[in-house]
Structure formats: structure tokens, C-alpha cells
Design a protein around this motif. Sequence first.
Motif, PDB file in Angstrom:
ATOM      1  N   GLU A   1      44.524  40.208  39.945  1.00 12.90           N
ATOM      2  CA  GLU A   1      44.093  39.723  38.636  1.00 12.90           C
ATOM      3  C   GLU A   1      43.732  40.841  37.661  1.00 12.90           C
TER       4      GLU A   1
ATOM      5  N   PRO B   1      45.006  39.272  33.221  1.00 12.64           N
ATOM      6  CA  PRO B   1      44.896  37.812  33.179  1.00 12.64           C
ATOM      7  C   PRO B   1      46.147  37.198  32.561  1.00 12.64           C
TER       8      PRO B   1
ATOM      9  N   GLY C   1      38.544  33.277  38.365  1.00 16.65           N
ATOM     10  CA  GLY C   1      38.459  34.698  38.685  1.00 16.65           C
ATOM     11  C   GLY C   1      37.566  35.407  37.691  1.00 16.65           C
TER      12      GLY C   1
END
Length: 172
Positions: free
Chosen positions: A150, A153, A165
Motif C-alpha cells: 500500500e 493508495p 489501510g
Amino acid sequence: MPDSCQCVVCLELDSGDRRTIEHINEYGWSVVMIPEDDAGPGWAFTVGLRHSFDSPEIAMFGLDVELMRSCLNTLGAEIAAGHLARADQRRDDVLEERLVMLKTIDASWHSTLFGTALRFYQCPPLPFLQLFWPDGQNRFPWDEGYTLGELQPSLWIPKAEHPAGSWTQLPS
């Protein structure tokens, strides 16, 4: 004047806002950098491309902030030279011989990530594009087998629908 409004004269500008305005006056844009911290990866974004060149602002995530600033300044110079940025565009003129990709950022992310730009323009929503960089195998976050988790994004996805997240935990 109503209590909820502020005219330009009455706005209280901090040193960062003044520096942003100085950069926009001198170069046409400024880059705001948010370094990595315990909450997650850093990011950087432009302010002023819309004002100076009628271009979407550009954001980048997950690399060292100085490298992201360099990439955004390179792209800003290309935009200033007439090589406009647009959604779903692939570019090879930004990150040292690596292909990058631009995607539209959903407006639900603006208040969470781009407060300086919102203060500058005073008129959301703004057009923002996310500049994606590939992993070591030249894959992007939407490609099968992408290996960088991640760090970047998926901001084309509305915030309420984005996988949970570090990015979705940021306050609005």
C-alpha cells in the motif's frame, strides 16, 4: 461579512502558505511534501498548476519526498512547456527512464490529503491526478502481481470503498 466567510485580506497565512504563494508567483506551482511517519508512507502534491496552466494538480505517494518533489517539478516543467497531463496517460519524461501513469483522484480524498491546495483555491472540488510509479517488475498497483503493497493508495477509488489501510485511517 458573515462569520463563516473570510476575505483574502483577512486570511491568516502561515509561513508554508506564504512560501507556496511565492513559489507559484515565481515558477507557476509549488510542491507540498508530507514525509513518511509512523502512520504511513509520505506523499507530495502540487499547488498552482490549475491557477497557472489550467492543469489538474498532481499528487504522488510512497517514495522519498525529495524524489517525489523532483518528479513533480519535472512534470510541472513539462506542463508549463505545453505537454499537458491527463488521466490514463502514460509518460516517460518524469522518473528516470521509468514509465509512470496518471489517474484521476476521486474528490472524496481531497480534504484528507490536500488541505493546502483547498486553502489556496477556496473552491473544491479540484481536479487532481495521481502519478503512479511501477514496482521493480514494471507493474502498477492495479496489475496482478504488484509487489509494493500500500505504498501507493488507489485514489481513483472513492475513500469509502478503498481497501482499509494506512491511507483510509488518515483523518479528514
